[in-house]
Design a protein around this motif. Structure first.
Motif, PDB file in Angstrom:
ATOM      1  N   ASP A 187       0.853  -1.199   0.000  1.00  0.00           N
ATOM      2  CA  ASP A 187       0.000   0.000   0.000  1.00  0.00           C
ATOM      3  C   ASP A 187       0.889   1.249   0.000  1.00  0.00           C
ATOM      4  O   ASP A 187       2.065   1.184   0.363  1.00  0.00           O
ATOM      5  N   PHE A 188       0.311   2.386  -0.367  1.00  0.00           N
ATOM      6  CA  PHE A 188       1.008   3.664  -0.233  1.00  0.00           C
ATOM      7  C   PHE A 188       0.140   4.548   0.658  1.00  0.00           C
ATOM      8  O   PHE A 188      -0.984   4.898   0.303  1.00  0.00           O
ATOM      9  N   ILE A 189       0.666   4.869   1.856  1.00  0.00           N
ATOM     10  CA  ILE A 189      -0.131   5.582   2.867  1.00  0.00           C
ATOM     11  C   ILE A 189       0.618   6.855   3.257  1.00  0.00           C
ATOM     12  O   ILE A 189       1.490   6.834   4.125  1.00  0.00           O
ATOM     13  N   PRO A 190       0.315   7.983   2.602  1.00  0.00           N
ATOM     14  CA  PRO A 190       1.041   9.213   2.905  1.00  0.00           C
ATOM     15  C   PRO A 190       0.434   9.990   4.081  1.00  0.00           C
ATOM     16  O   PRO A 190      -0.782   9.988   4.277  1.00  0.00           O
ATOM     17  N   PHE A 191       1.310  10.640   4.869  1.00  0.00           N
ATOM     18  CA  PHE A 191       0.897  11.390   6.063  1.00  0.00           C
ATOM     19  C   PHE A 191       1.176  12.881   5.899  1.00  0.00           C
ATOM     20  O   PHE A 191       2.227  13.265   5.375  1.00  0.00           O
ATOM     21  N   LYS A 192       0.253  13.705   6.360  1.00  0.00           N
ATOM     22  CA  LYS A 192       0.474  15.152   6.443  1.00  0.00           C
ATOM     23  C   LYS A 192       0.019  15.578   7.838  1.00  0.00           C
ATOM     24  O   LYS A 192      -1.081  15.201   8.267  1.00  0.00           O
ATOM     25  N   GLU A 241       7.668  15.287  -2.263  1.00  0.00           N
ATOM     26  CA  GLU A 241       8.276  15.725  -0.994  1.00  0.00           C
ATOM     27  C   GLU A 241       7.237  16.349  -0.057  1.00  0.00           C
ATOM     28  O   GLU A 241       7.552  16.686   1.078  1.00  0.00           O
ATOM     29  N   GLN A 242       5.975  16.462  -0.533  1.00  0.00           N
ATOM     30  CA  GLN A 242       4.978  17.173   0.279  1.00  0.00           C
ATOM     31  C   GLN A 242       4.576  16.403   1.547  1.00  0.00           C
ATOM     32  O   GLN A 242       3.986  16.967   2.458  1.00  0.00           O
ATOM     33  N   TRP A 243       4.859  15.073   1.573  1.00  0.00           N
ATOM     34  CA  TRP A 243       4.391  14.265   2.707  1.00  0.00           C
ATOM     35  C   TRP A 243       5.397  14.271   3.854  1.00  0.00           C
ATOM     36  O   TRP A 243       6.602  14.219   3.623  1.00  0.00           O
ATOM     37  N   ASP A 244       4.900  14.340   5.081  1.00  0.00           N
ATOM     38  CA  ASP A 244       5.788  14.283   6.253  1.00  0.00           C
ATOM     39  C   ASP A 244       6.449  12.919   6.324  1.00  0.00           C
ATOM     40  O   ASP A 244       7.612  12.780   6.646  1.00  0.00           O
ATOM     41  N   GLN A 245       5.646  11.869   6.063  1.00  0.00           N
ATOM     42  CA  GLN A 245       6.163  10.502   6.092  1.00  0.00           C
ATOM     43  C   GLN A 245       5.187   9.611   5.341  1.00  0.00           C
ATOM     44  O   GLN A 245       4.057  10.020   5.060  1.00  0.00           O
ATOM     45  N   VAL A 246       5.621   8.400   5.022  1.00  0.00           N
ATOM     46  CA  VAL A 246       4.724   7.447   4.366  1.00  0.00           C
ATOM     47  C   VAL A 246       4.845   6.089   5.055  1.00  0.00           C
ATOM     48  O   VAL A 246       5.870   5.776   5.666  1.00  0.00           O
ATOM     49  N   LEU A 247       3.767   5.300   4.953  1.00  0.00           N
ATOM     50  CA  LEU A 247       3.792   3.907   5.406  1.00  0.00           C
ATOM     51  C   LEU A 247       3.382   3.034   4.230  1.00  0.00           C
ATOM     52  O   LEU A 247       2.795   3.535   3.254  1.00  0.00           O
ATOM     53  N   GLN A 282      11.466  10.589   5.107  1.00  0.00           N
ATOM     54  CA  GLN A 282      10.034  10.331   4.957  1.00  0.00           C
ATOM     55  C   GLN A 282       9.700   8.849   5.149  1.00  0.00           C
ATOM     56  O   GLN A 282       8.537   8.487   5.287  1.00  0.00           O
ATOM     57  N   LEU A 283      10.728   7.995   5.089  1.00  0.00           N
ATOM     58  CA  LEU A 283      10.486   6.543   5.146  1.00  0.00           C
ATOM     59  C   LEU A 283      10.379   6.034   6.576  1.00  0.00           C
ATOM     60  O   LEU A 283      11.041   6.553   7.480  1.00  0.00           O
ATOM     61  N   PRO A 284       9.585   4.971   6.782  1.00  0.00           N
ATOM     62  CA  PRO A 284       9.512   4.371   8.123  1.00  0.00           C
ATOM     63  C   PRO A 284      10.791   3.601   8.442  1.00  0.00           C
ATOM     64  O   PRO A 284      11.585   3.316   7.551  1.00  0.00           O
ATOM     65  N   ARG A 285      10.962   3.257   9.723  1.00  0.00           N
ATOM     66  CA  ARG A 285      12.118   2.472  10.157  1.00  0.00           C
ATOM     67  C   ARG A 285      11.898   1.003   9.784  1.00  0.00           C
ATOM     68  O   ARG A 285      10.805   0.466  10.034  1.00  0.00           O
ATOM     69  N   LEU A 286      12.900   0.365   9.172  1.00  0.00           N
ATOM     70  CA  LEU A 286      12.774  -1.067   8.866  1.00  0.00           C
ATOM     71  C   LEU A 286      13.178  -1.872  10.096  1.00  0.00           C
ATOM     72  O   LEU A 286      14.300  -1.727  10.583  1.00  0.00           O
ATOM     73  N   LEU A 287      12.253  -2.675  10.604  1.00  0.00           N
ATOM     74  CA  LEU A 287      12.540  -3.527  11.771  1.00  0.00           C
ATOM     75  C   LEU A 287      12.315  -4.979  11.385  1.00  0.00           C
ATOM     76  O   LEU A 287      11.514  -5.269  10.492  1.00  0.00           O
ATOM     77  N   GLU A 288      12.972  -5.895  12.061  1.00  0.00           N
ATOM     78  CA  GLU A 288      12.687  -7.315  11.879  1.00  0.00           C
ATOM     79  C   GLU A 288      11.318  -7.611  12.518  1.00  0.00           C
ATOM     80  O   GLU A 288      10.905  -6.909  13.454  1.00  0.00           O
ATOM     81  N   PRO A 289      10.610  -8.659  12.013  1.00  0.00           N
ATOM     82  CA  PRO A 289       9.231  -8.906  12.479  1.00  0.00           C
ATOM     83  C   PRO A 289       9.084  -9.080  13.987  1.00  0.00           C
ATOM     84  O   PRO A 289       8.038  -8.772  14.556  1.00  0.00           O
ATOM     85  N   GLU A 290      10.155  -9.589  14.659  1.00  0.00           N
ATOM     86  CA  GLU A 290      10.022  -9.848  16.099  1.00  0.00           C
ATOM     87  C   GLU A 290      10.517  -8.667  16.942  1.00  0.00           C
ATOM     88  O   GLU A 290      10.465  -8.721  18.170  1.00  0.00           O
ATOM     89  N   GLU A 291      10.993  -7.606  16.291  1.00  0.00           N
ATOM     90  CA  GLU A 291      11.479  -6.464  17.069  1.00  0.00           C
ATOM     91  C   GLU A 291      10.313  -5.641  17.617  1.00  0.00           C
ATOM     92  O   GLU A 291       9.227  -5.603  17.022  1.00  0.00           O
ATOM     93  N   THR A 292      10.569  -4.951  18.727  1.00  0.00           N
ATOM     94  CA  THR A 292       9.510  -4.139  19.342  1.00  0.00           C
ATOM     95  C   THR A 292       9.412  -2.799  18.621  1.00  0.00           C
ATOM     96  O   THR A 292      10.412  -2.081  18.500  1.00  0.00           O
TER      97      THR A 292
END
Ligand code: ADP
Length: 483
Positions: A81-86, A139-145, A194-204
């Motif tokens: 999905d592309f989920i942009p945040f403002k 670049e208009q988005w604060d961050q995306v998921l 703008q990108l989220p942090r990549l974590l392993e599936p078991e990380e908190t």
């Protein structure tokens, strides 16, 4: 299992939330519908509606007497999905099935071999990077998921994360290092921040915030694990049933064969898709099919007014001659092993004896032949086939697959919760620091029943003959409707 987990699966059509308790039992589960807004090739959902639906599911569990005081929360859900945040808010999720990225794909700034070397797959019109770059001001988005479950994590904890399974399909992650690869979007107006942090599936990912606690009933401070996209979650759960390195087949609206793999291989025939596996250094090889339950559903509507049970009865009518009728199921184009988005379906071998029952049977056989071809591609030679997805609700389909594959078909009676079990494995591994295999086995429900279907060996020869004809006829569909 000595922990209680809340596991949520935010799929395209529904949200399922379950509580798995210390004895490996599902204490309770709730399913709520999720609405999609469709306009031509645009497919959207509303993230605030996802959150409302999650809150409602939590409240329903509580009113059923289930305590939400759990050891951890872990989620899975739709990927790509592309989920942009403002200003901290996301109003729209552009879904994986949305093809708005096609304009950007035609202008592509890197050749396919460079992209594939980094990501394991070439970009497609549905790839989030293509959708993002199709924006006039990326670049208009604060961050995306990039995943529905990541939005739930954001609302629960305030953290922006992504897992490597879903990271694969963003078109931006290096599948070998499981890290963002800036070279893939250089000069596009997109920024790393703008990108989220990549974590392993078991990380908190974080801990339930006070506000989220008051809205959901899950106590503040409960750990929320990163979890993983549904393709990875179903594969984890399926591997606990099917054996760790065996493949499984998915018969949902579309279909696929998936096999865990240690290396990335580029196929010469058909299209293969790669995902980073939950296990570091491993991959999931997926052979997708565009035609599966959607074709089954078309047949049920065409001959039985949409009544699945009437279709089962139609198929069970005594067989007469005309057993050589073939059906090629390419109603929506196809990707494996024939790659042709304009391919169409066909009945072949009609004679004066053909009845609706023959046609109905031929449709299910055609789907099973198609599925079997993806197994050949994957090189799977298992004596039992683990089959998942809504198509397994059909007795006739289960039997047809067993007859065509001439092997036992194994179906989990709780297959609708399979992705949730896969997600729960991440939470279990996080808490108990065990291997993926132990975690996937530990969260399997002790109440879970399995349906085993044996093949009818008397049909072996006839179906093998039909299959040879099917492979030849299906190959001839390539390019037939391209003029
Ligand atoms: P999705 O990929 O959208 O999650 P599902 O796993 O829910 O899809 O599977 C959808 C398919 O399940 C339908 O296309 C149809 O083939 C099959 N199906 C749904 N309901 C029934 C039913 N009552 N009996 C038989 N098959 C069914």
């Amino acid at each position: 299992m000595s922990c209680r987990l809340l596991s949520a699966d935010l799929g395209t059509t529904s949200l399922k939330v379950m509580i798995l308790n210390g004895g490996g039992q599902v204490e309770g589960s709730v399913s709520e519908p999720v609405h999609t807004y469709t306009d031509g090739g645009n497919h959207e959902q509303k993230p605030p509606e996802w959150w409302q639906t999650f809150r409602k599911a939590c409240r329903t569990l509580q009113s059923n007497g289930i305590d939400l005081n759990v050891d951890g929360v872990v989620c899975t859900g739709q990927m790509e999905d592309f989920i942009p945040f403002k200003d901290g808010r996301a109003e729209t999720a552009i879904l994986y099935s949305d093809t708005r990225g096609s304009r950007e794909l035609t202008k592509r700034h890197l050749p396919p071999d460079v992209v594939t070397a980094f990501t394991g797959n070439d970009w497609r019109a549905t790839t989030p990077l293509m959708k993002w770059m199709a924006d006039e001001f990326p670049e208009q988005w604060d961050q995306v998921l990039f995943g529905s479950k990541d939005y739930l994590i954001y609302r629960l904890t305030g953290a922006s994360v992504c897992d490597p399974v879903n990271g694969t399909v963003t078109g931006m992650m290096n599948i070998h290092t499981r890290a963002w690869e800036e070279k893939l979007w250089e000069g596009s107006g997109i920024f790393r921040r703008q990108l989220p942090r990549l974590l392993e599936p078991e990380e908190t990912a974080g801990y339930v915030l006070k506000e989220a606690a008051s809205q959901t009933g899950i106590p503040a401070g409960t750990p929320v694990y990163c979890g993983l996209g549904d393709g990875g979650a179903v594969t984890l759960a399926a591997s606990a049933h099917a054996g760790n390195d065996e493949g499984y087949a998915y018969a949902g609206t579309t279909g696929w064969t998936a096999v865990p793999a240690d290396t990335l291989t580029v196929s010469e025939e058909g299209s293969v898709f790669h995902l980073a596996a939950p296990q570091q250094g491993r991959f999931i090889k997926i052979m997708p099919l565009l035609n599966m339950g959607n074709v089954h559903q078309w047949a049920v509507h065409t001959w039985c007014g949409g009544d699945f049970e009437a279709f089962e009865k139609l198929i069970a009518e005594p067989a007469s001659v005309s057993g050589s009728l073939l059906f090629i199921p390419y109603l929506n184009g196809e990707r494996n092993p024939v790659i042709d988005e304009k391919a169409k379906g066909a009945f072949i071998g009609i004679d004066g004896q053909v009845t609706q029952a023959h046609m109905a049977r031929a449709v299910l056989e055609g789907l099973a032949f198609s599925l079997k071809q993806t197994f050949f591609q994957a090189g799977v030679t298992s004596s039992t086939l683990f089959l998942v997805g809504g198509g397994t609700k059909s007795r006739a389909f289960r039997q047809t697959v067993a007859d065509v594959f001439q092997c036992r078909v194994q179906v989990s009676a709780e297959q609708e919760l399979l992705a949730s079990f896969g997600a729960a494995a991440c939470g279990f591994r996080a808490i108990h620091k065990c291997s993926w295999e132990e975690a996937a086995r530990a969260v399997q429900s002790v109440d879970e029943e399995e349906i085993i279907v044996a093949p009818d060996v008397s049909k072996k020869e006839k179906l093998e003959r039909k299959e040879r004809l099917f492979i030849e006829a299906a190959g001839r569909m390539r390019g037939l409707f391209n003029t």
